[in-house]
Scaffold this motif. Structure first.
Motif, PDB file in Angstrom:
ATOM      1  N   PHE A  60       0.867  -1.175   0.000  1.00  0.00           N
ATOM      2  CA  PHE A  60       0.000   0.000   0.000  1.00  0.00           C
ATOM      3  C   PHE A  60       0.899   1.218   0.000  1.00  0.00           C
ATOM      4  N   GLU A  61       0.735   2.074  -0.982  1.00  0.00           N
ATOM      5  CA  GLU A  61       1.585   3.250  -1.122  1.00  0.00           C
ATOM      6  C   GLU A  61       0.874   4.476  -0.575  1.00  0.00           C
ATOM      7  N   SER A  62       1.400   5.017   0.521  1.00  0.00           N
ATOM      8  CA  SER A  62       0.895   6.282   1.053  1.00  0.00           C
ATOM      9  C   SER A  62       1.842   7.397   0.625  1.00  0.00           C
ATOM     10  N   ALA A  63       1.534   8.609   0.997  1.00  0.00           N
ATOM     11  CA  ALA A  63       2.372   9.744   0.613  1.00  0.00           C
ATOM     12  C   ALA A  63       3.719   9.737   1.327  1.00  0.00           C
ATOM     13  N   THR A  64       3.819   8.974   2.423  1.00  0.00           N
ATOM     14  CA  THR A  64       5.043   9.013   3.222  1.00  0.00           C
ATOM     15  C   THR A  64       5.749   7.677   3.367  1.00  0.00           C
ATOM     16  N   LYS A  65       5.046   6.576   3.089  1.00  0.00           N
ATOM     17  CA  LYS A  65       5.644   5.275   3.380  1.00  0.00           C
ATOM     18  C   LYS A  65       4.958   4.199   2.545  1.00  0.00           C
ATOM     19  N   MET A  66       5.720   3.162   2.216  1.00  0.00           N
ATOM     20  CA  MET A  66       5.168   1.980   1.566  1.00  0.00           C
ATOM     21  C   MET A  66       4.904   0.918   2.636  1.00  0.00           C
ATOM     22  N   TYR A  67       3.707   0.374   2.645  1.00  0.00           N
ATOM     23  CA  TYR A  67       3.342  -0.667   3.602  1.00  0.00           C
ATOM     24  C   TYR A  67       3.275  -2.003   2.870  1.00  0.00           C
ATOM     25  N   SER A  68       4.188  -2.888   3.187  1.00  0.00           N
ATOM     26  CA  SER A  68       4.233  -4.185   2.519  1.00  0.00           C
ATOM     27  C   SER A  68       3.054  -5.053   2.939  1.00  0.00           C
ATOM     28  N   ILE A  69       2.543  -5.821   1.980  1.00  0.00           N
ATOM     29  CA  ILE A  69       1.464  -6.775   2.230  1.00  0.00           C
ATOM     30  C   ILE A  69       2.054  -8.173   2.058  1.00  0.00           C
ATOM     31  N   TYR A  70       2.045  -8.942   3.133  1.00  0.00           N
ATOM     32  CA  TYR A  70       2.635 -10.272   3.117  1.00  0.00           C
ATOM     33  C   TYR A  70       1.549 -11.344   3.257  1.00  0.00           C
ATOM     34  N   ILE A  71       1.891 -12.549   2.855  1.00  0.00           N
ATOM     35  CA  ILE A  71       1.073 -13.727   3.125  1.00  0.00           C
ATOM     36  C   ILE A  71       1.920 -14.706   3.932  1.00  0.00           C
ATOM     37  N   THR A  72       1.366 -15.188   5.016  1.00  0.00           N
ATOM     38  CA  THR A  72       2.013 -16.216   5.815  1.00  0.00           C
ATOM     39  C   THR A  72       1.030 -17.353   6.020  1.00  0.00           C
ATOM     40  N   LYS A  73       1.515 -18.453   6.570  1.00  0.00           N
ATOM     41  CA  LYS A  73       0.638 -19.561   6.927  1.00  0.00           C
ATOM     42  C   LYS A  73       0.668 -19.747   8.437  1.00  0.00           C
ATOM     43  N   HIS A  74      -0.504 -20.011   9.009  1.00  0.00           N
ATOM     44  CA  HIS A  74      -0.597 -20.285  10.444  1.00  0.00           C
ATOM     45  C   HIS A  74      -1.684 -21.323  10.648  1.00  0.00           C
ATOM     46  N   LYS A  75      -1.305 -22.424  11.228  1.00  0.00           N
ATOM     47  CA  LYS A  75      -2.226 -23.543  11.458  1.00  0.00           C
ATOM     48  C   LYS A  75      -2.927 -23.960  10.165  1.00  0.00           C
ATOM     49  N   GLY A  76      -2.129 -23.976   9.076  1.00  0.00           N
ATOM     50  CA  GLY A  76      -2.624 -24.427   7.789  1.00  0.00           C
ATOM     51  C   GLY A  76      -3.443 -23.419   7.004  1.00  0.00           C
ATOM     52  N   GLN A  77      -3.561 -22.201   7.517  1.00  0.00           N
ATOM     53  CA  GLN A  77      -4.388 -21.181   6.863  1.00  0.00           C
ATOM     54  C   GLN A  77      -3.519 -20.060   6.292  1.00  0.00           C
ATOM     55  N   ASP A  78      -3.898 -19.561   5.107  1.00  0.00           N
ATOM     56  CA  ASP A  78      -3.233 -18.374   4.561  1.00  0.00           C
ATOM     57  C   ASP A  78      -3.744 -17.134   5.282  1.00  0.00           C
ATOM     58  N   ILE A  79      -2.801 -16.300   5.718  1.00  0.00           N
ATOM     59  CA  ILE A  79      -3.156 -15.090   6.458  1.00  0.00           C
ATOM     60  C   ILE A  79      -2.380 -13.910   5.891  1.00  0.00           C
ATOM     61  N   CYS A  80      -3.088 -12.837   5.650  1.00  0.00           N
ATOM     62  CA  CYS A  80      -2.477 -11.586   5.195  1.00  0.00           C
ATOM     63  C   CYS A  80      -1.885 -10.859   6.393  1.00  0.00           C
ATOM     64  N   LEU A  81      -0.700 -10.305   6.217  1.00  0.00           N
ATOM     65  CA  LEU A  81      -0.035  -9.527   7.263  1.00  0.00           C
ATOM     66  C   LEU A  81       0.276  -8.131   6.736  1.00  0.00           C
ATOM     67  N   CYS A  82      -0.058  -7.121   7.532  1.00  0.00           N
ATOM     68  CA  CYS A  82       0.282  -5.740   7.160  1.00  0.00           C
ATOM     69  C   CYS A  82       0.449  -4.916   8.415  1.00  0.00           C
ATOM     70  N   GLN A  83       1.528  -4.165   8.490  1.00  0.00           N
ATOM     71  CA  GLN A  83       1.733  -3.235   9.595  1.00  0.00           C
ATOM     72  C   GLN A  83       0.686  -2.138   9.524  1.00  0.00           C
TER      73      GLN A  83
END
Length: 255
Positions: A60-83
């Motif tokens: 996600f591109e804001s005017a001041t910073k780029m926020y990375s969008i990650y995918i991880t797995k937890h207990k067999g499930q795909d989960i999106c991670l974002c600060q």
């Protein structure tokens, strides 16, 4: 006409969910998992992603910073991670964007200021937030409080219990004005039942509610305002960051 007018602009609410700029207006070829963890944990998400071979799928591109969008797995499930960025408006903008690209179940975590005598690094579950910020009024009609989704609250309770944590459910005061938590306001909020203070909860609850998503938050105590004559920032709750992220992952798969 969908606008409910008011003499006070922030109390005007448009009941239409459509806007000139919608969260998915860029029409990215992006399909995120329905579960997401969206925490206020400094650079913890980026470090976790690096150390756990998470896949960066977008940003996600804001005017001041780029926020990375990650995918991880937890207990067999795909989960999106974002600060999540600090502040109701910035955080709700990214949450709305995540929902626009497929996220439907979200757990956040972050620190809060104690208004009651909670030790630092105490984990709490907000079930109601006082709306002393501006962003939520663009997503929900005016009210003093907003309730947190009970399905999310239940999932968080289960995750905290399984991790051996005792916890309290609390009412939180969400404010836009970190440097405007005056002595009179702190006492006033305590009198009406607020036990902690932070800067995003009511806005994220309203955003998710309007978009038909389930959102909840895990709070942990950082600074304390219990003594209004002598403010104590303590350790800002930093010792809770790692555990808070684990709790988010455990909770989101239970929604």
């Amino acid at each position: 006409m969908s606008i409910v007018k008011n003499e006070i602009p922030i109390l005007e609410y448009d009941t239409s969910p459509d806007a000139v700029i919608m969260p998915d207006h860029a029409k990215l070829d992006l399909h995120l998992p329905e579960m997401a963890v969206f925490p206020f944990l400094g650079d913890k998400i980026d470090r976790f992603a690096k150390n756990n071979e998470c896949v960066e799928v977008s940003f996600f591109e804001s005017a001041t910073k780029m926020y990375s969008i990650y995918i991880t797995k937890h207990k067999g499930q795909d989960i999106c991670l974002c600060q999540a960025p600090v502040g109701a408006a910035a955080a709700a903008q990214i949450l709305d964007w995540l929902i626009g690209y497929g996220v439907r179940k979200i757990i956040s975590a972050g620190s809060c200021g104690a208004l009651e005598d909670f030790p630092e690094n105490t984990f709490l579950i907000p079930n109601k937030a006082l709306r002393d910020e501006g962003t939520s009024y663009h997503y929900a009609s005016p009210s003093r409080y907003i309730n947190i989704n009970p399905h999310a609250v239940s999932a968080i309770k289960e995750a905290l219990s399984e991790n051996g944590l005792k916890f309290n459910e609390v009412t939180t005061w969400t404010t836009d004005g970190f440097y405007r938590e005056t002595k009179e306001k702190v006492m006033y909020r305590r009198e009406e039942g607020c036990q902690v203070v932070e800067m995003e909860c009511s806005a994220l609850a309203a955003c998710a509610q309007m978009r038909g998503a389930v959102w909840g938050q895990i709070l942990f105590t950082a600074d304390t305002l219990t003594n209004i004559e002598k403010y104590d920032e303590r350790g800002w709750g930093k010792d809770s960051f790692d555990f808070a992220l684990k709790l988010c992952l455990d909770a989101v798969v239970k929604i």
